[in-house]
Design a protein around this motif. Structure first.
Motif, mmCIF file in Angstrom:
data_model
loop_
_atom_site.group_PDB
_atom_site.id
_atom_site.type_symbol
_atom_site.label_atom_id
_atom_site.label_comp_id
_atom_site.label_asym_id
_atom_site.label_seq_id
_atom_site.Cartn_x
_atom_site.Cartn_y
_atom_site.Cartn_z
ATOM 1 N N LYS A 1 39.308 -65.923 45.718
ATOM 2 C CA LYS A 1 38.344 -65.476 46.700
ATOM 3 C C LYS A 1 38.316 -63.932 46.792
ATOM 4 O O LYS A 1 37.190 -63.243 47.159
ATOM 5 C CB LYS A 1 39.007 -66.011 48.155
ATOM 6 N N SER B 1 25.157 -78.721 37.038
ATOM 7 C CA SER B 1 24.481 -78.098 38.094
ATOM 8 C C SER B 1 23.063 -78.381 38.138
ATOM 9 O O SER B 1 22.542 -78.478 39.340
ATOM 10 C CB SER B 1 24.803 -76.628 38.184
ATOM 11 N N ASP C 1 24.442 -73.729 47.743
ATOM 12 C CA ASP C 1 25.921 -74.100 48.247
ATOM 13 C C ASP C 1 26.950 -74.541 46.995
ATOM 14 O O ASP C 1 26.820 -75.640 46.806
ATOM 15 C CB ASP C 1 26.003 -74.942 49.546
ATOM 16 N N PRO C 2 27.813 -73.770 46.638
ATOM 17 C CA PRO C 2 28.449 -74.002 45.401
ATOM 18 C C PRO C 2 29.440 -75.146 45.725
ATOM 19 O O PRO C 2 29.874 -75.958 45.021
ATOM 20 C CB PRO C 2 29.383 -72.881 45.122
ATOM 21 N N GLU C 3 29.888 -75.287 47.083
ATOM 22 C CA GLU C 3 30.686 -76.708 47.225
ATOM 23 C C GLU C 3 30.144 -77.854 47.230
ATOM 24 O O GLU C 3 30.636 -78.984 46.689
ATOM 25 C CB GLU C 3 31.073 -76.712 48.903
ATOM 26 N N LYS C 4 28.699 -77.998 47.366
ATOM 27 C CA LYS C 4 27.920 -79.192 46.869
ATOM 28 C C LYS C 4 27.472 -79.267 45.626
ATOM 29 O O LYS C 4 27.829 -80.290 44.905
ATOM 30 C CB LYS C 4 26.745 -78.930 47.699
ATOM 31 N N TYR D 1 28.883 -77.779 42.915
ATOM 32 C CA TYR D 1 30.116 -77.920 41.782
ATOM 33 C C TYR D 1 31.343 -78.921 42.413
ATOM 34 O O TYR D 1 32.540 -78.682 42.080
ATOM 35 C CB TYR D 1 30.488 -76.790 41.511
ATOM 36 N N LYS D 2 30.826 -79.625 43.285
ATOM 37 C CA LYS D 2 31.822 -80.687 43.800
ATOM 38 C C LYS D 2 32.918 -81.332 42.965
ATOM 39 O O LYS D 2 32.337 -81.822 42.237
ATOM 40 C CB LYS D 2 31.150 -81.773 44.865
ATOM 41 N N ASN E 1 37.056 -74.406 39.376
ATOM 42 C CA ASN E 1 36.244 -72.862 39.336
ATOM 43 C C ASN E 1 36.807 -72.300 38.267
ATOM 44 O O ASN E 1 38.224 -72.177 37.787
ATOM 45 C CB ASN E 1 36.781 -72.213 40.526
#
Lengths: 166, 166
Positions: free
Chosen positions: A17, B84, B152-155, B157-158, B162
Motif C-alpha cells: 500500500k 484482465s 476497480d482492481p479488486e474486481k 484481479y480478484k 499482487n
C-alpha cells in the motif's frame, strides 16, 4: 531557499500500500544497486533513451536538475552532456507503481561542437531511431525512422571510446 | 501469408557498426536472458509501463501482435491481458542504438469485468501515475498525476496475487 537543500531521503519500503498508493518516495534499486530510467523529451513526448541511475546519480539529478546517470559500460557516474554539451535539463520526474522505474522528462541542448539539439551518441536525436519490421520475405529487420543525424558524432565525441558493447 | 511464418532469427552481434548503423535485428539479452521493454500508448505517446521480455516473449509478440512479457515476480511468460482483458495490441516496435532496449507502441483494451481502457494493475491507465516533487518543506515526495482509477482492481484481479514486491 534553505529548504531546498534538505537531505534527500529514500524511505524504507514497508508495505504494498505504501509503495503503490502512497506519497512516500521509496525507490527500489536492483541487485546491482541500479534503478532503470526512461528519458523522454518533455515537449514532444518522444522517448530519447533508456539507462540506469544509482543513488548518487539520482540525488545529483534531484539537486542540480540536470540528469546524471550511471554508466554500466564505464562503471561510473555519468553527467550527461559533460563531454558533448548535450545536457538533459530535467523538467519532471515520474515513478511507476512499484517504484522500480523512473521517467525523466527533459529539455535538450545543442552539442557544443555544432549540430541540432539531440541526445544519442550515434548522432540521432533519440536512441530509438529504428523500428523492428518484417521484410517482404518475412525476415525481422530494422528500418530507420530518423533519416538524418542531428550532429556528427566523429566531431562531438572525438577521442572518446564508443560505449556500445558487442 | 507463408512468408509471415518464417522463423524469427536474432542475428549474432559482430560489430558496433552492425549493431548501431545496420538493419540486422541483433538484440542483446542481459545476464538474466531478459531485454528491457518500454510500453507506450501509440495514440497518446504516453508511457504505460516498463518491463522485460525474454526470447520466447519477444517471438510470441512478433508472431501474435499482442504483447507478451516475462514476469520476474512470477518467473514465467506473461501474456498481458490474459487475466484482465487489458491486452496490449502492438502497433509498432522500436529498438535502441545498442539494441538492448525495446519500445512496444500499443493500443489498449477495456478490462473484461468493466472499466475504461487501461494498463496498470493498480487501476490507473499508466503505471507512471505519480510524479516525484519537492514538498514545501523540501522533502522529496510523490504526487498523483492520475486523479481517478480507470477500473476497480479488486474486481478485475480478484483472487490474483499482487505482483508488487516490497
Amino acid at each position: 531557499m534553505k529548504n531546498n537543500k534538505k537531505k534527500i531521503i529514500f524511505k524504507k519500503r514497508t508495505s504494498v500500500k505504501q509503495i503503490e498508493e502512497g506519497s512516500e518516495f521509496c525507490p527500489k534499486f536492483n541487485d546491482l544497486k541500479l534503478l532503470p530510467c526512461i528519458t523522454v523529451e518533455e515537449k514532444s513526448n518522444e522517448i530519447l533513451m533508456f539507462s540506469y541511475v544509482n543513488k548518487e546519480a539520482l540525488k545529483k539529478t534531484l539537486e542540480t536538475k540536470k540528469a546524471h546517470y550511471f554508466s554500466r559500460s564505464r562503471n561510473l557516474l555519468w553527467f550527461k552532456g559533460e563531454t558533448s554539451g548535450m545536457y538533459h535539463y530535467v523538467k519532471k520526474i515520474l515513478i511507476d507503481d512499484d517504484q522500480d522505474c523512473l521517467i525523466f522528462e527533459v529539455a535538450l541542448s545543442k552539442p557544443k561542437k555544432g549540430g541540432n539539439p539531440a541526445s544519442c551518441h550515434v548522432g540521432y536525436k533519440s536512441c530509438f531511431y529504428r523500428k523492428v519490421v518484417k521484410s517482404k520475405d518475412g525476415e525481422v529487420v530494422l528500418r530507420f525512422i530518423e533519416k538524418k543525424k542531428s550532429f556528427d558524432p566523429e566531431k562531438v565525441y572525438k577521442g572518446i571510446t564508443n560505449p556500445t558493447r558487442i
